[in-house]
Design a protein around this motif. Structure first.
Motif, mmCIF file in Angstrom:
data_model
loop_
_atom_site.group_PDB
_atom_site.id
_atom_site.type_symbol
_atom_site.label_atom_id
_atom_site.label_comp_id
_atom_site.label_asym_id
_atom_site.label_seq_id
_atom_site.Cartn_x
_atom_site.Cartn_y
_atom_site.Cartn_z
ATOM 1 N N ALA A 172 0.894 -1.116 0.066
ATOM 2 C CA ALA A 172 -0.022 -0.036 0.000
ATOM 3 C C ALA A 172 0.846 1.215 0.021
ATOM 4 O O ALA A 172 0.472 2.248 -0.606
ATOM 5 N N LYS A 173 2.059 1.219 0.839
ATOM 6 C CA LYS A 173 2.933 2.370 0.843
ATOM 7 C C LYS A 173 3.536 2.471 -0.737
ATOM 8 O O LYS A 173 3.781 3.793 -0.838
ATOM 9 N N VAL A 174 3.979 1.564 -1.388
ATOM 10 C CA VAL A 174 4.473 1.804 -2.450
ATOM 11 C C VAL A 174 3.694 2.337 -3.398
ATOM 12 O O VAL A 174 3.799 3.086 -4.451
ATOM 13 N N VAL A 177 3.256 6.113 -2.797
ATOM 14 C CA VAL A 177 4.597 6.876 -3.187
ATOM 15 C C VAL A 177 4.688 6.962 -4.709
ATOM 16 O O VAL A 177 4.907 8.040 -5.092
ATOM 17 N N GLU A 178 4.123 5.977 -5.534
ATOM 18 C CA GLU A 178 4.406 5.801 -6.661
ATOM 19 C C GLU A 178 3.032 6.483 -7.437
ATOM 20 O O GLU A 178 3.404 6.944 -8.521
ATOM 21 N N GLY A 179 2.129 6.740 -6.552
ATOM 22 C CA GLY A 179 1.080 7.245 -7.204
ATOM 23 C C GLY A 179 0.029 6.314 -8.299
ATOM 24 O O GLY A 179 -0.216 6.921 -9.301
ATOM 25 N N VAL A 180 0.019 5.029 -8.022
ATOM 26 C CA VAL A 180 -0.588 4.036 -8.872
ATOM 27 C C VAL A 180 -1.484 3.359 -8.212
ATOM 28 O O VAL A 180 -1.554 3.586 -6.914
ATOM 29 N N THR A 196 -4.461 -4.580 -6.455
ATOM 30 C CA THR A 196 -4.983 -3.164 -6.961
ATOM 31 C C THR A 196 -5.597 -2.696 -5.667
ATOM 32 O O THR A 196 -5.765 -3.353 -4.514
ATOM 33 N N ASP A 197 -5.938 -1.312 -5.826
ATOM 34 C CA ASP A 197 -6.597 -0.649 -4.717
ATOM 35 C C ASP A 197 -7.997 -1.167 -4.312
ATOM 36 O O ASP A 197 -8.159 -1.183 -3.246
ATOM 37 N N VAL A 260 -1.394 -0.997 -17.866
ATOM 38 C CA VAL A 260 -2.346 0.079 -18.243
ATOM 39 C C VAL A 260 -3.574 -0.191 -17.720
ATOM 40 O O VAL A 260 -3.926 -1.270 -17.187
ATOM 41 N N THR A 261 -4.461 0.975 -17.514
ATOM 42 C CA THR A 261 -5.703 0.729 -16.771
ATOM 43 C C THR A 261 -6.845 0.954 -17.865
ATOM 44 O O THR A 261 -6.503 1.441 -18.919
ATOM 45 N N SER A 262 -8.045 0.337 -17.440
ATOM 46 C CA SER A 262 -9.179 0.632 -18.383
ATOM 47 C C SER A 262 -9.093 2.099 -18.628
ATOM 48 O O SER A 262 -9.925 2.638 -19.555
#
Length: 612
Positions: A172-174, A177-180, A196-197, A260-262
């Protein structure tokens, strides 16, 4: 007039638009042009210099290449180039690359302008050709805006990865930090899973899971993925089919490159075909599927005008058929209960190659696990009948040869399918060769993919059968291109005496057969003809020139074939009357048939020497 000059005049007089003008126009063209012999040694001099020319290819083969190194078009006898700069005054940015040395006629700007003033038809011909070139470029750029773009071009971040042993909170922290919104779980640079989130919300917070547990405990194992050189459309199709929102991107060595995301993809497109595929996967009933399927022919006809790469239309239509099949299997399970054992729905032929046209019929089958019980087979007999009959109602014709999952001979366990292929390969009868043309082009659609993979592994262990390849090559040689002596078309006639050429049977199918035998020889598992040709570049079975020629011929014939279906000339399916083509197109068609014939002869020489 010398014999040589008379020969040039005869050639020029037959070229459009001069063949529609008074003979004085051809005389003027010949008298005011010069001829050069272009080779690889002097190709750098072509299209250079301050004076502009109209170029007409008399002999040889040349590639017109843009500043980025992309081939704009391949030029051969009867092809013009250079006219865009004559019409617009813009500098020439492209250059020529000689594939086969030859002669080129060069008409200077002042003479070109004279013919434009004197003959309206002459001017209109090149104005229309220029507009077509601009329109083609417009559609190419438009399509590359989303559908034609490679996935690798869309990634803005490199792969965000974490080890399976890392804790959930570390993951979760990664991500923070990466904003993904997702992270890939890798081990020894190989993809093991995805988190995924949404997983953090549903599998951790909602379940009150200990965040110090390893991230591997909540990951989605063996996730779907896509290779970096695949197109955006393929990624969208995969996401819609499996209802996923994050898709890892791997290189050819299967090392993760990014995600890549939808949201990323859907932001790029506003496409009716993609929306329709999504609706097919979500249809709540067979009746809704049939209503949606009625939109396909109209959609394909309109969409075909917006893509430069005509093979993409086949990919799109195959994607729509995939969606229909997948949803029908799900609707059957809703009505009749879950399958009694694992199965894999597969397709063959043009759908497997992702080369369907508006006239394509069904070719499909079912694979079961080897321990299936006799009583359980009845479920799959009903499933096969349900799906294939509803596909017919959706507008996809039944296979005339009954290659459908409704036929018990197109259903079987992994071992049963392997035995069938083994029999065809070790006893290559004419019927076996026909089966190979269909069943060796195969692709997984839905169900348990591991069964399909098991079948491919077993087929790979059968080994190379020289007798089998000789029989395939011999069979390929029995289908001739429709060109006779003196390069004249050998036409067929319909019941109403209309003349036509069969572009599928006497052209495209021969290329498919040729590419298939080389792909099998090299162990290439891909089914798509263009993908097979691309993969063959890494092998020594075909030269790059031969591969390029086959790619070029396939695209050209497919373009004509689809156009004939869309324009509906009241001819048999997949057929065209060559008299409706321009002189340039007729020449290109003859050249395509000539190259196919050469490839046939080379194939027979390579695989069937002494067996004919």
């Amino acid at each position: 007039m010398t014999a040589e000059l008379q020969d040039v005049l005869n050639f020029v007089s037959k070229q459009s638009p001069l063949n529609e003008l008074p003979s004085a126009s051809a005389h003027y063209f010949v008298n005011h042009s010069e001829m050069v012999y272009l080779t690889a040694h002097n190709q750098a001099d072509a299209l250079q210099g301050e004076e502009k020319y109209l170029y007409l290819v008399r002999t040889g083969i040349f590639d017109l290449v843009d500043v980025s190194g992309e081939v704009i078009t391949r030029l051969s006898t009867g092809d013009y180039f250079g006219y865009p700069s004559l019409l617009t005054g813009e500098e020439i940015q492209s250059h020529l690359e000689v594939q086969s040395p030859g002669l080129i006629l060069m008409l200077p700007q002042i003479s070109f302008d004279f013919l434009r003033r004197e003959y309206k038809v002459f001017e209109q011909h090149f104005v229309k050709a220029h507009k077509k070139r601009l329109l083609s470029s417009h559609y190419q750029e438009r399509s590359k805006g989303w559908s034609e773009r490679k996935i690798s071009k869309l990634m803005t971040k490199s792969a965000v990865v974490i080890e399976p042993s890392a804790t959930i909170v570390e993951a979760a922290k990664v991500m923070q930090v990466e904003g993904v919104s997702s992270v890939m779980i890798t081990e020894n640079e190989r993809l093991k899973g995805v988190v995924t989130d949404r997983d953090l919300r549903n599998r951790v917070l909602a379940s009150e899971l200990n965040p110090e547990m390893p991230v591997s405990s909540i990951m989605t194992p063996e996730p779907k993925f896509i290779f970096e050189n695949n197109r955006v459309f393929s990624a969208l199709h995969l996401m819609l089919k499996h209802n996923i929102h994050h898709l890892p991107v791997l290189n050819e060595e299967r090392v993760p490159l990014g995600m890549v995301t939808s949201t990323d993809l859907l932001r790029l497109q506003n496409s009716d075909p993609v929306q329709l595929i999504g609706q097919l996967y979500k249809a709540s009933s067979t009746q809704e599927l049939k209503l949606l399927a009625k939109e396909i022919p109209v959609l394909l006809r309109s969409f075909s005008n917006t893509v430069e790469d005509i093979s993409f239309v086949g990919t799109l239509l195959s994607g729509l058929t995939d969606a229909l099949m997948s949803r029908l299997t799900e609707l059957f399970a809703k009505q009749h209960g879950k399958a009694p054992c694992s199965f894999s729905w597969i397709c063959f032929g043009s759908q497997a190659r992702e080369e369907q046209t508006l006239d394509s019929d069904q070719d499909n089958g079912l694979i079961f696990c080897n321990d299936i019980k006799p009583a359980e087979r009845a479920y799959f007999a009903s499933l096969g009948e349900f799906v294939t009959s509803h596909l017919v109602e959706c507008g996809i014709r039944a296979c005339p040869g009954n290659i459908m999952a409704s036929n018990e001979h197109c259903r079987g366990t992994v071992d049963e399918w392997t035995a069938r292929f083994h029999n065809w390969m070790t006893a290559p009868t004419p019927q076996a060769m026909l089966n190979c043309k269909i069943f060796f082009d195969r692709r997984y659609i839905c169900g348990d993919q591991s069964l399909y993979q098991d079948l491919n592994v077993q087929l790979g262990e059968i080994g190379q059968q020289e007798l089998f390849f000789a029989a395939m090559a011999t069979d390929i040689s029995t289908n001739s291109v429709p060109i006779g002596l003196f390069q004249q078309f050998k036409l067929q006639r319909s019941k109403d005496k209309s003349k036509y050429l069969d572009l599928k049977t006497r052209g495209v199918a021969i290329i498919n057969d040729l590419v298939r035998i080389y792909a099998l020889k090299c162990g290439i598992s891909k089914a798509n003809t263009q993908a097979r040709l691309k993969a063959l570049k890494d092998h020594m079975q075909l030269s790059k020139r031969d591969i390029y020629n086959l790619q070029d011929c396939w695209r050209f014939l497919t373009q004509l074939r689809l156009r004939s279906q869309i324009e509906q000339h009241q001819l048999p399916a997949n057929c065209i009357n060559p008299e409706t083509l321009s002189s340039m197109e007729r020449h290109q068609l003859k050249e395509a048939f000539h190259l196919i014939k050469q490839a046939q002869q080379a194939c027979v020489f390579k695989f069937a020497r002494g067996s004919l």
